[in-house]
Design an enzyme around this catalytic site. Structure first.
Site, PDB file in Angstrom:
ATOM      1  N   GLU A  39       0.796  -1.240   0.000  1.00 21.41           N
ATOM      2  CA  GLU A  39       0.000   0.000   0.000  1.00 21.41           C
ATOM      3  C   GLU A  39       0.825   1.284   0.000  1.00 21.41           C
ATOM      4  O   GLU A  39       0.299   2.339  -0.333  1.00 21.41           O
ATOM      5  CB  GLU A  39      -0.960   0.016   1.203  1.00 21.41           C
ATOM      6  CG  GLU A  39      -0.271   0.260   2.524  1.00 21.41           C
ATOM      7  CD  GLU A  39      -1.153   0.932   3.574  1.00 21.41           C
ATOM      8  OE1 GLU A  39      -2.336   1.159   3.327  1.00 21.41           O
ATOM      9  OE2 GLU A  39      -0.615   1.229   4.655  1.00 21.41           O
ATOM     10  N   ASN A  40       2.127   1.202   0.371  1.00 29.46           N
ATOM     11  CA  ASN A  40       2.968   2.405   0.429  1.00 29.46           C
ATOM     12  C   ASN A  40       4.099   2.374  -0.597  1.00 29.46           C
ATOM     13  O   ASN A  40       5.085   3.103  -0.471  1.00 29.46           O
ATOM     14  CB  ASN A  40       3.590   2.560   1.822  1.00 29.46           C
ATOM     15  CG  ASN A  40       2.566   2.579   2.937  1.00 29.46           C
ATOM     16  OD1 ASN A  40       2.443   1.613   3.692  1.00 29.46           O
ATOM     17  ND2 ASN A  40       1.806   3.648   3.032  1.00 29.46           N
ATOM     18  N   ASN A  67      -5.504   0.891   3.523  1.00 29.69           N
ATOM     19  CA  ASN A  67      -6.160   2.185   3.295  1.00 29.69           C
ATOM     20  C   ASN A  67      -5.474   3.050   2.241  1.00 29.69           C
ATOM     21  O   ASN A  67      -6.136   3.847   1.574  1.00 29.69           O
ATOM     22  CB  ASN A  67      -6.272   2.956   4.621  1.00 29.69           C
ATOM     23  CG  ASN A  67      -4.939   3.096   5.329  1.00 29.69           C
ATOM     24  OD1 ASN A  67      -4.224   2.115   5.526  1.00 29.69           O
ATOM     25  ND2 ASN A  67      -4.596   4.306   5.724  1.00 29.69           N
ATOM     26  N   HIS A  68      -4.126   2.920   2.082  1.00 25.49           N
ATOM     27  CA  HIS A  68      -3.425   3.791   1.126  1.00 25.49           C
ATOM     28  C   HIS A  68      -3.458   3.278  -0.314  1.00 25.49           C
ATOM     29  O   HIS A  68      -2.914   3.936  -1.203  1.00 25.49           O
ATOM     30  CB  HIS A  68      -1.974   4.014   1.564  1.00 25.49           C
ATOM     31  CG  HIS A  68      -1.852   5.012   2.669  1.00 25.49           C
ATOM     32  ND1 HIS A  68      -2.272   6.321   2.525  1.00 25.49           N
ATOM     33  CD2 HIS A  68      -1.395   4.904   3.936  1.00 25.49           C
ATOM     34  CE1 HIS A  68      -2.057   6.982   3.664  1.00 25.49           C
ATOM     35  NE2 HIS A  68      -1.542   6.135   4.541  1.00 25.49           N
ATOM     36  N   HIS A 173      -0.023  -2.190   8.867  1.00 27.01           N
ATOM     37  CA  HIS A 173      -0.505  -0.799   8.913  1.00 27.01           C
ATOM     38  C   HIS A 173       0.252   0.095   9.882  1.00 27.01           C
ATOM     39  O   HIS A 173       0.445   1.269   9.582  1.00 27.01           O
ATOM     40  CB  HIS A 173      -2.014  -0.705   9.225  1.00 27.01           C
ATOM     41  CG  HIS A 173      -2.518   0.707   9.359  1.00 27.01           C
ATOM     42  ND1 HIS A 173      -2.587   1.585   8.293  1.00 27.01           N
ATOM     43  CD2 HIS A 173      -2.957   1.411  10.437  1.00 27.01           C
ATOM     44  CE1 HIS A 173      -3.082   2.751   8.718  1.00 27.01           C
ATOM     45  NE2 HIS A 173      -3.298   2.678  10.013  1.00 27.01           N
TER      46      HIS A 173
HETATM   47 FE   FE2 Z   1       1.230   1.234   5.472  1.00 32.12          FE
HETATM   48 FE   FE2 Z   2      -2.221   1.554   6.167  1.00 29.98          FE
END
Ligand code: FE2
Ligand code: FE2
Length: 257
Positions: A39-40, A67-68, A173
Site C-alpha cells: 500500500e505504500n 487504506n493507502h 498498517h
Molecule cells: Fe502502510
Molecule cells: Fe495503512
C-alpha cells in the site's frame, strides 16, 4: 510449505531494500511463497503498475494492501492484471479482496478501530471463507490473512476469531513490528504487526521534519519517504500441507545500509 509475509514497502527505499534482500532470503530460507503489503510502494502512498511490477520482479508472489491503496489512481484500471488484493471489506471498491495462489487462499481485511468506517472485517472473513469454499467445492486448506488495522486489540480479536480456521493472521498498517508472534492453540500463526520495509531513521517510514512540523503546528505538510539505512520486517511461517495448520512462526528482520 514455508511462507514469508513482509510488512508495508515504503517508496523507493523500500523497493530497493526488497530487491537486494528478497532474492537472498528466498534462497537462504527455502521460501515457497512471498506475500508483501504494497500500500505504500509508490512514493510512500499507493501503488502504480510500474512499482507493482518491481515488487513481482524482486520475488513477491502476492501483494496485499490497505487504506493507502487508493492514493494513486493509476493502479485502479489495472488492479486485476496483478496478483494484488485490497481489503475485502471495502464494499463496491475496484479490485478483489482474496485470491487463490495455487491452492493457497490469501485474504486481505482492514480494521475499523481508528480507521475509515467500512464493512465489518469479522463478518467479511466468514463470508469470504464461505465464498472460497463454494468456489473450490471444499474449504481452502491453507489460508493466509493480512489484517490491516490500527488497534492491537482488534488484531488480536480477529486472530482469536479465526484461530483454527486459517493458517495465519498477520497484522499490518502501523509500520512497527511487534514481538508477539506465536501459534495460537487452534494452529493459526499470529503476529500483531509485521512492521515495514523502509527507512529506519524516520517516523513510520516518512521523513521526520515534516511530520514533526505537523505535530507541532497542526498544519498540512508534504510527506516523502525518509532516506538512509533501511530494514526489512517480516515473519517466516511454516505450514503443515496436510492440515493447513501453522507449525512455526519466526520474525525475520534484516537491515541494509
Ligand atoms: Fe502502510
Ligand atoms: Fe495503512
Amino acid at each position: 510449505m514455508r511462507v514469508l509475509m513482509i510488512g508495508d514497502i515504503i517508496g523507493k527505499p523500500g523497493r530497493n531494500t526488497l530487491a537486494v534482500l528478497l532474492p537472498r532470503l528466498r534462497q537462504e530460507l527455502h521460501i515457497d511463497l512471498v506475500i508483501a503489503n504494497a500500500e505504500n510502494t509508490a512514493g510512500g502512498f499507493g501503488l502504480t503498475p510500474k512499482t507493482a511490477q518491481e515488487l513481482l520482479n524482486a520475488g513477491v508472489d502476492v501483494m496485499t494492501s490497505g487504506n493507502h491503496i487508493w492514493d494513486k489512481k493509476e493502479i485502479l484500471p489495472h488492479f486485476d492484471e496483478f496478483p494484488l488484493l485490497r481489503p475485502a471489506n471495502y464494499f463496491g471498491a475496484p479490485g478483489r479482496g482474496w485470491l487463490m495462489h495455487g491452492d493457497v487462499m490469501v485474504l486481505n481485511l482492514q480494521g475499523r478501530v481508528f480507521m475509515p468506517p467500512i464493512d465489518c472485517p469479522f463478518r467479511e472473513a466468514d463470508k469470504r471463507l464461505l465464498e472460497a469454499q463454494a468456489e473450490l467445492g471444499t474449504p481452502p486448506r491453507t489460508v493466509l490473512v493480512d489484517f490491516h488495522a490500527e488497534a492491537t486489540s482488534e488484531k488480536q480479536g480477529l486472530g482469536w476469531y479465526l484461530d483454527g480456521r486459517v493458517s495465519a493472521v498477520v497484522g499490518t498498517h502501523t509500520h512497527v513490528g511487534t514481538a508477539d508472534s506465536r501459534i495460537l492453540p487452534g494452529g493459526t500463526a499470529y503476529v500483531s504487526d509485521l512492521g515495514m520495509t523502509g527507512p529506519v531513521n524516520s517516523v513510520i517510514g516518512t521523513e521526520r521534519a515534516p511530520v514533526l512540523e505537523r505535530f507541532r503546528t497542526g498544519l498540512p505538510q508534504r510527506f516523502e519517504p525518509a532516506t538512509g539505512p533501511c530494514i526489512l520486517n517480516s515473519v517466516l511461517i511454516d505450514i503443515d500441507d496436510a492440515t493447513g495448520r501453522a507449525t512455526d512462526i519466526v520474525r525475520i528482520d534484516r537491515a541494509v545500509d
